[in-house]
Design a protein around this motif. Structure first.
Motif, PDB file in Angstrom:
ATOM      1  N   GLN A 120       0.840  -1.187  -0.008  1.00  0.00           N
ATOM      2  CA  GLN A 120       0.232  -0.009   0.033  1.00  0.00           C
ATOM      3  C   GLN A 120       0.807   1.311   0.107  1.00  0.00           C
ATOM      4  OE1 GLN A 120      -2.548  -0.215   3.263  1.00  0.00           O
ATOM      5  NE2 GLN A 120      -4.221  -1.324   2.353  1.00  0.00           N
ATOM      6  N   LYS A 121       0.266   2.358  -0.801  1.00  0.00           N
ATOM      7  CA  LYS A 121       0.990   3.443  -0.466  1.00  0.00           C
ATOM      8  C   LYS A 121       0.293   4.307   0.725  1.00  0.00           C
ATOM      9  CE  LYS A 121       1.956   4.659  -5.400  1.00  0.00           C
ATOM     10  NZ  LYS A 121       1.601   5.447  -6.472  1.00  0.00           N
ATOM     11  N   LEU A 122       1.425   5.077   1.128  1.00  0.00           N
ATOM     12  CA  LEU A 122       1.085   6.152   2.466  1.00  0.00           C
ATOM     13  C   LEU A 122       0.337   7.118   1.887  1.00  0.00           C
ATOM     14  CD1 LEU A 122       3.631   4.309   3.227  1.00  0.00           C
ATOM     15  CD2 LEU A 122       3.867   6.257   5.292  1.00  0.00           C
ATOM     16  N   GLY A 167       4.190  11.121   8.150  1.00  0.00           N
ATOM     17  CA  GLY A 167       4.509  10.687   9.894  1.00  0.00           C
ATOM     18  C   GLY A 167       5.729  10.040  10.399  1.00  0.00           C
ATOM     19  N   VAL A 168       5.484   9.546  11.393  1.00  0.00           N
ATOM     20  CA  VAL A 168       6.607   8.877  12.057  1.00  0.00           C
ATOM     21  C   VAL A 168       6.194   7.339  12.580  1.00  0.00           C
ATOM     22  CG1 VAL A 168       8.050   8.731  14.205  1.00  0.00           C
ATOM     23  CG2 VAL A 168       7.536  11.097  13.017  1.00  0.00           C
ATOM     24  N   VAL A 169       7.028   6.442  12.086  1.00  0.00           N
ATOM     25  CA  VAL A 169       6.731   4.909  12.284  1.00  0.00           C
ATOM     26  C   VAL A 169       6.731   4.775  13.941  1.00  0.00           C
ATOM     27  CG1 VAL A 169       7.508   2.620  11.964  1.00  0.00           C
ATOM     28  CG2 VAL A 169       7.817   4.275  10.208  1.00  0.00           C
ATOM     29  N   ILE A 170       5.651   4.124  14.290  1.00  0.00           N
ATOM     30  CA  ILE A 170       5.707   3.954  16.062  1.00  0.00           C
ATOM     31  C   ILE A 170       5.614   2.332  16.069  1.00  0.00           C
ATOM     32  CG2 ILE A 170       4.635   5.933  16.703  1.00  0.00           C
ATOM     33  CD1 ILE A 170       1.810   4.393  16.839  1.00  0.00           C
ATOM     34  N   LYS A 171       5.443   1.645  15.026  1.00  0.00           N
ATOM     35  CA  LYS A 171       5.321   0.101  15.193  1.00  0.00           C
ATOM     36  C   LYS A 171       5.651  -0.450  13.884  1.00  0.00           C
ATOM     37  CE  LYS A 171       2.584  -3.401  16.987  1.00  0.00           C
ATOM     38  NZ  LYS A 171       1.329  -3.954  17.541  1.00  0.00           N
ATOM     39  N   GLY A 172       6.448  -1.588  13.759  1.00  0.00           N
ATOM     40  CA  GLY A 172       6.965  -2.344  12.659  1.00  0.00           C
ATOM     41  C   GLY A 172       8.059  -1.840  11.835  1.00  0.00           C
ATOM     42  N   THR A 173       8.494  -2.792  11.100  1.00  0.00           N
ATOM     43  CA  THR A 173       9.684  -2.456  10.231  1.00  0.00           C
ATOM     44  C   THR A 173       9.375  -2.757   8.873  1.00  0.00           C
ATOM     45  OG1 THR A 173      11.051  -3.138  11.979  1.00  0.00           O
ATOM     46  CG2 THR A 173      12.266  -3.152   9.922  1.00  0.00           C
ATOM     47  N   SER A 174       9.889  -1.998   7.683  1.00  0.00           N
ATOM     48  CA  SER A 174       9.611  -2.279   6.364  1.00  0.00           C
ATOM     49  C   SER A 174      10.737  -1.426   5.494  1.00  0.00           C
ATOM     50  CB  SER A 174       8.042  -1.833   6.089  1.00  0.00           C
ATOM     51  OG  SER A 174       7.986  -2.386   4.665  1.00  0.00           O
ATOM     52  N   GLY A 223       6.736  -4.680   4.932  1.00  0.00           N
ATOM     53  CA  GLY A 223       6.227  -5.083   6.590  1.00  0.00           C
ATOM     54  C   GLY A 223       4.897  -4.227   6.809  1.00  0.00           C
ATOM     55  N   LEU A 224       4.300  -4.775   7.902  1.00  0.00           N
ATOM     56  CA  LEU A 224       3.274  -4.025   8.370  1.00  0.00           C
ATOM     57  C   LEU A 224       3.455  -2.807   9.198  1.00  0.00           C
ATOM     58  CD1 LEU A 224       0.006  -3.915   8.580  1.00  0.00           C
ATOM     59  CD2 LEU A 224       0.267  -5.048  10.779  1.00  0.00           C
ATOM     60  N   LEU A 225       2.992  -1.344   8.975  1.00  0.00           N
ATOM     61  CA  LEU A 225       3.709  -0.443   9.607  1.00  0.00           C
ATOM     62  C   LEU A 225       2.466   0.250  10.468  1.00  0.00           C
ATOM     63  CD1 LEU A 225       5.988   1.487   6.979  1.00  0.00           C
ATOM     64  CD2 LEU A 225       6.774  -0.033   9.358  1.00  0.00           C
ATOM     65  N   GLU A 226       2.708   0.826  11.525  1.00  0.00           N
ATOM     66  CA  GLU A 226       1.843   1.743  12.123  1.00  0.00           C
ATOM     67  C   GLU A 226       2.652   3.106  12.274  1.00  0.00           C
ATOM     68  OE1 GLU A 226       0.001   0.561  15.769  1.00  0.00           O
ATOM     69  OE2 GLU A 226      -0.661  -1.349  14.952  1.00  0.00           O
ATOM     70  N   ALA A 234      15.351   1.317   4.289  1.00  0.00           N
ATOM     71  CA  ALA A 234      14.719   0.596   5.550  1.00  0.00           C
ATOM     72  C   ALA A 234      14.035   1.668   6.191  1.00  0.00           C
ATOM     73  CB  ALA A 234      15.783  -0.253   5.865  1.00  0.00           C
ATOM     74  N   LYS A 235      12.828   1.033   6.885  1.00  0.00           N
ATOM     75  CA  LYS A 235      12.303   2.038   7.983  1.00  0.00           C
ATOM     76  C   LYS A 235      11.876   1.449   9.108  1.00  0.00           C
ATOM     77  CE  LYS A 235      12.168   6.290   5.405  1.00  0.00           C
ATOM     78  NZ  LYS A 235      12.837   7.378   5.758  1.00  0.00           N
ATOM     79  N   THR A 236      11.899   2.082  10.362  1.00  0.00           N
ATOM     80  CA  THR A 236      11.699   1.292  11.544  1.00  0.00           C
ATOM     81  C   THR A 236      11.158   2.272  12.529  1.00  0.00           C
ATOM     82  OG1 THR A 236      12.681  -0.299  13.089  1.00  0.00           O
ATOM     83  CG2 THR A 236      14.200   1.324  12.741  1.00  0.00           C
ATOM     84  N   ILE A 237      11.040   2.055  13.733  1.00  0.00           N
ATOM     85  CA  ILE A 237      10.300   2.966  14.812  1.00  0.00           C
ATOM     86  C   ILE A 237      11.196   4.261  14.979  1.00  0.00           C
ATOM     87  CG2 ILE A 237      10.060   3.166  17.385  1.00  0.00           C
ATOM     88  CD1 ILE A 237       9.301   0.187  17.216  1.00  0.00           C
ATOM     89  N   ASP A 238      10.527   5.458  15.036  1.00  0.00           N
ATOM     90  CA  ASP A 238      11.183   6.742  15.084  1.00  0.00           C
ATOM     91  C   ASP A 238      11.537   7.357  13.500  1.00  0.00           C
ATOM     92  OD1 ASP A 238      10.259   6.951  17.821  1.00  0.00           O
ATOM     93  OD2 ASP A 238      12.319   6.689  18.461  1.00  0.00           O
TER      94      ASP A 238
END
Length: 712
Positions: free
Chosen positions: A234-236, A240-247, A278-281, A262-266
């Motif tokens: 999916q497209k964003l 925002g800022v990633v608070i959960k997940g890695t992708s 990955g699934l991101l919040e 690569a994106k992860t928390i913060d």
């Protein structure tokens, strides 16, 4: 009488999208019509972006009435465009087909019964009426107001041809003009395609979690701090800022980088980027109108509206050129019959041919279509050029100055060497870290990271009387003793017997390796040296080489570092000149110095502490514009990715644009001149005149569209 209106708070500024613009002239007429509407205080049309911004109160119905002369369609700024269907099926082109069929039938009848027969004459007249109906309405209205634009010239020429019995020529001119307008519409839509594709990048709704509920919410209703759930593929929809997940995210739409990141928390993420695995919040940090993508679209559209210097020249030229052509046509039609015994119908015909060939369409469109195409293409490649003037200036650059930290280097320093002269290494590093925690110096972060890696607890150390020594270092009291942390220069001043020769030698050796040396000591002795290096970007050397290859005469590296460190880095990457130990105001003064003698100078920096130097340069180029508001606002050109490799592409695109604009202007004027010379022997027919005008407009537009193909 000009309308007098008082501005009130409820008269907001609103932007609408416009469908149907074909030329800058009709955009100007529409702007004028809207400005005359009741309730409108001010209206500004952006031809490149096909939109109008209105201050005041009006309705879409009123706006469409104001644009009825060109059958313009108006919609809200965020409303999706209606699909127009294939070009050949569009309603405005159907009348051209009918008119062309009538012309062919009339020509056949003329061959059978003779041109003077009533049947071919009726056929030609119908062809002229059907194909030129909307043209005549516009032309006659303008004629009454004594406004001599393209429509007026064409109307006079076609009606004049019919009046002297040249029905067939009149019908041919109508059809060729209608075909020319249709092709212009098509090519301008193609030029604007870059913006349209940017607008369609991000989704119009997103999956949001509020409390225990997950629901699809339109982007306009998403609030800051909402939690957005983004599934793989999916497209964003929002920044925002990633608070959960890695992708990994494909950020090509924003930064032009084709390699996923690569994106992860913060980590910061942008609307319009594609979540690959990955699934991101994501916690939403900006409203839809403030996202990086929205800013890019807005800035690109504003840039396309800005006139380039070459366009200003064309506009000035056209202002005198069109009246000049009308006077020439009138003199040509009247003087030979009156004073030289010429045939009235022959010389009126020649005068009409001059009117047709005199239309400045190709000339007027030669620059804006190039600018619109080039700026749209650069935005898709991750380079934001904030106006035609900056696009043209980038092509004339001779000198490029680079800020070192964060531009040539990665801007993330790391501790490379620790040399102790007295005391326990771990204890001294703990004291240094505790003191540096109060410092704002960029190198302090490297020492803090090193202490964390070694598992040292600097928080247990009590630091008192912390004091910053401008440009040299800091001092503080720890366990009753005064310690200094700073540059070797600081210790040259505070040590009674200066720095020992062996320590001096050690400092020089480290500096020659491109490292910055920080010293820990007291008023009596140096306790340890900490060498910190900022890693050079892998691409820096290659980029500098490419810039010299494309004709940049001089590349300069500017830094606040000491000369030895600067020279080590400068030689490694191959810049022509190195300027070290500079404060921000020194960088500004040096840029001013470089600009003397009318030299075109670019300054490349991160857009934060380099703002004065960026503003002072001919072209200010900011690195890593994605997510950095300062960079987007300060710079003339923003490289959206944190990557210098886009710089040679930008210069190449600029030079190609300048070349194409020059080709377009030269070709437009040359074809007019040739056509006007054909009048002397009487070889310029009406259909040849319109063919020359149409051909020139089409060639100029197609030539400009070549800018879509410029790649890195």
């Amino acid at each position: 009488m000009p309308k007098q209106q008082v501005k009130t708070a409820d008269q907001a500024t609103k932007t609408y999208r416009v469908e149907g613009f074909t030329c800058t002239n009709c955009a100007g007429i529409f702007e004028n019509n809207v400005n005359n509407l009741e309730g409108v205080i001010d209206a500004k049309v952006n031809f490149g972006a096909s939109k109008i911004t209105i201050q005041g109160n009006t309705t879409i119905e009123e706006l469409e009435k104001a644009g009825a002369f060109e059958n313009l369609k108006i919609r809200g700024e965020r409303e999706k465009a209606t699909e127009r269907g294939p070009f050949w099926k569009q309603k405005e082109n159907i009348k051209v087909y009918i008119s062309a069929i009538l012309l062919a039938v009339s020509w056949f009848l003329g061959e059978q019964y003779g041109e003077e027969h009533i049947l071919p004459t009726i056929g030609y007249a119908l062809s002229i009426l059907i194909g030129g109906y909307s043209l005549f309405i516009k032309g006659l209205k303008n004629l009454v107001r004594l406004k001599f634009d393209m429509n007026t010239l064409m109307t006079v020429a076609i009606l004049g041809a019919s009046a002297i019995g040249e029905w067939g020529e009149g019908a041919t001119v109508v059809i060729l003009f209608a075909v020319s307008e249709a092709l212009e519409r098509y090519s301008m839509d193609k030029a604007r395609q870059s913006i349209k594709s940017l607008m369609d990048i991000s989704p119009k709704e997103a999956l949001i979690r509020r409390g225990n509920q997950e629901l699809m919410v339109p982007v306009e209703d998403i609030q800051i701090d909402d939690i957005m759930i983004v599934k793989p593929g999916q497209k964003l929809a929002m920044d925002g800022v990633v608070i959960k997940g890695t992708s990994t995210l494909n950020q090509a739409a924003i930064t032009g980088e084709s390699v996923p990141v690569a994106k992860t928390i913060d980590d910061e993420v942008f609307a319009g980027t594609l979540n690959e695995e990955g699934l991101l919040e994501v916690k939403v940090t900006k409203r839809v109108e403030d996202t990086t993508l929205s800013k890019i679209i807005h800035l690109v559209e504003e840039a396309q509206a800005e006139k380039a210097p070459s366009q200003a020249f064309v506009d000035r030229f056209a202002k005198y050129y069109t009246p000049g052509i009308i006077i020439l046509a009138l003199l040509l039609a009247v003087i030979p019959p009156l004073f030289m015994g010429g045939d009235w119908s022959e010389w009126i015909y020649r005068g009409l041919a001059v009117l047709v060939v005199g239309c400045p369409c190709a000339l007027v469109i030669s620059t804006p279509v190039s600018i619109v195409t080039a700026i749209g293409n650069s935005a898709k490649n991750g380079v934001l050029i904030k106006g035609g003037v900056h696009l043209e200036e980038a092509g004339a650059l001779k000198i490029i100055a680079f800020d070192k930290t964060g531009t040539i280097t990665k801007g993330v320093p790391a501790v490379t060497d620790i040399i102790n002269y007295d005391g326990d290494e771990r204890e001294l590093l703990t004291i240094t870290t505790a003191i540096e925690k109060g410092s704002q110096h960029p190198l302090a972060s490297a020492i803090i990271r090193k202490a964390e890696e070694d598992g040292l607890n600097a928080n247990s150390v009590v630091v008192e009387d912390f004091q910053s020594i401008t440009g040299k270092g800091v001092k503080a009291t720890v366990n009753g003793d005064i310690y200094y942390v700073g540059s070797p220069k600081l210790f040259e001043e505070i040590l009674p017997n200066n720095i020992a020769s062996d320590i001096k030698e050690q400092i020089t050796t480290l500096q020659k390796q491109g490292k910055t040396v920080m010293v820990l000591g007291t008023e009596k002795a140096i306790l340890s040296l900490i060498a910190v290096a900022d890693e050079i970007r892998e691409s820096s050397r290659e980029i500098i080489k490419k810039l010299h290859e494309v004709g940049i005469e001089k590349t300069v590296m500017l830094t606040g570092d000491n000369m030895a460190t600067a020279e080590a880095i400068g030689k490694q990457i191959g810049v022509s000149e190195i300027k070290a130990e500079l404060l921000p105001e020194d960088k500004l003064n040096y840029i001013k110095e470089l600009r003397k003698g009318n030299k075109s100078v670019a300054m490349v920096g991160d857009g934060v502490n380099d703002a004065p130097a960026l503003a002072s340069a001919t072209v200010g180029v900011a690195m890593g514009g994605a997510g950095t508001d300062t960079a987007l606002e300060t710079a003339d050109i923003a490289l959206m990715s944190d990557d210098l490799s886009k710089l040679p592409y930008t210069i190449k695109l600029s030079r190609k644009t300048l070349a194409i604009i020059k080709q377009n202007i030269t070709f437009s004027l040359a074809i007019k001149l040739v056509a006007l010379l054909l009048i002397v022997p009487g070889w310029l027919t009406l259909w040849l005149a319109i063919f020359a005008d149409m051909g020139a407009t089409l060639i100029v537009t197609l030539n400009s569209l070549r800018l879509l193909k410029v790649k890195e």
